[in-house]
Design a protein around this motif. Sequence first.
Motif, PDB file in Angstrom:
ATOM      1  N   PRO A   6       0.757  -1.421  -0.119  1.00  0.00           N
ATOM      2  CA  PRO A   6       0.013   0.032  -0.065  1.00  0.00           C
ATOM      3  C   PRO A   6       0.732   1.234  -0.130  1.00  0.00           C
ATOM      4  O   PRO A   6       0.481   2.156  -0.605  1.00  0.00           O
ATOM      5  N   ARG A  42      -7.177   3.427  -7.278  1.00  0.00           N
ATOM      6  CA  ARG A  42      -6.799   2.349  -6.360  1.00  0.00           C
ATOM      7  C   ARG A  42      -8.277   1.440  -6.017  1.00  0.00           C
ATOM      8  O   ARG A  42      -9.013   1.800  -5.528  1.00  0.00           O
ATOM      9  N   LYS A  60      -8.107  -1.437  -4.801  1.00  0.00           N
ATOM     10  CA  LYS A  60      -7.896  -1.855  -3.356  1.00  0.00           C
ATOM     11  C   LYS A  60      -6.534  -1.290  -2.849  1.00  0.00           C
ATOM     12  O   LYS A  60      -5.751  -0.869  -3.864  1.00  0.00           O
ATOM     13  N   ASP A  61      -6.266  -1.490  -1.725  1.00  0.00           N
ATOM     14  CA  ASP A  61      -4.974  -0.598  -1.008  1.00  0.00           C
ATOM     15  C   ASP A  61      -3.761  -1.180  -2.067  1.00  0.00           C
ATOM     16  O   ASP A  61      -2.721  -0.420  -2.066  1.00  0.00           O
TER      17      ASP A  61
END
Length: 238
Positions: A125, A146, A148-149
């Motif tokens: 991340p 994004r 997801k992270d």
Amino acid sequence: KQGIPFVFVSARMPKSIRRIQAAAGGHSPVIAYSGALAQDQEGNCLFEETIPAKTAVSICEMANAAFPNVCVSIYGGDHWMVLDPEDLWVREEASITGLCAEQGSSWQAICAKIPVHKIFCMGMPSEILRLEKAVLDAFPNCDGYRSKDTYLEIVSSAASKANALRLFCGRYQYPVETSLAFGDYYNDVEMLRAAGLGVAMGNAPEDVKAAADAVTESNDLEGVRRFLERIGVLSAAD
């Protein structure tokens, strides 16, 4: 059954979306790569926005040089191309999507072979955040999302789920005001705001819920079905 198009909109490639669509019993156009490519029921291109090859090569080379631990790959049409298919990030993504990455000899060779609908980066991340800032600062004609992270999706700045929604409605002569969109993450926010009615899933982050007109139950609790029943599009017997 009522003649209402149920369109899957995703950051994934068309092939991956259609597998889910087929399992759901649907047969409608799909919008892939966060709005960078739309196809009709037969797979014909309705509209697309690509990253110029020269720009794509520069982004990939910059990412490799400045963020060596980030895995970079390119998507175009129904192709997913990488430099190292054995990279752990690539293998993990392949296990999730059921797709196999194709190997290219260089970014130049890859960008000469396929249109660049999306540059896909996977990493920790903190590195993904830094890479996102670096790309947006250096390449103003691209946007980063994004999903997801650990995932950064880079597309042309002309491509977005919101723009795809407007283009789709215009092509099929549906007033945008009559559209209904569901989403559960930050890359859905613009689409939720653009739709006539934007609905956040119960598992969405609070910022995404705040951008929506309504909130339904989570994905795991059949939030889409429950909301459609609530507004009378579906009955409990359907």
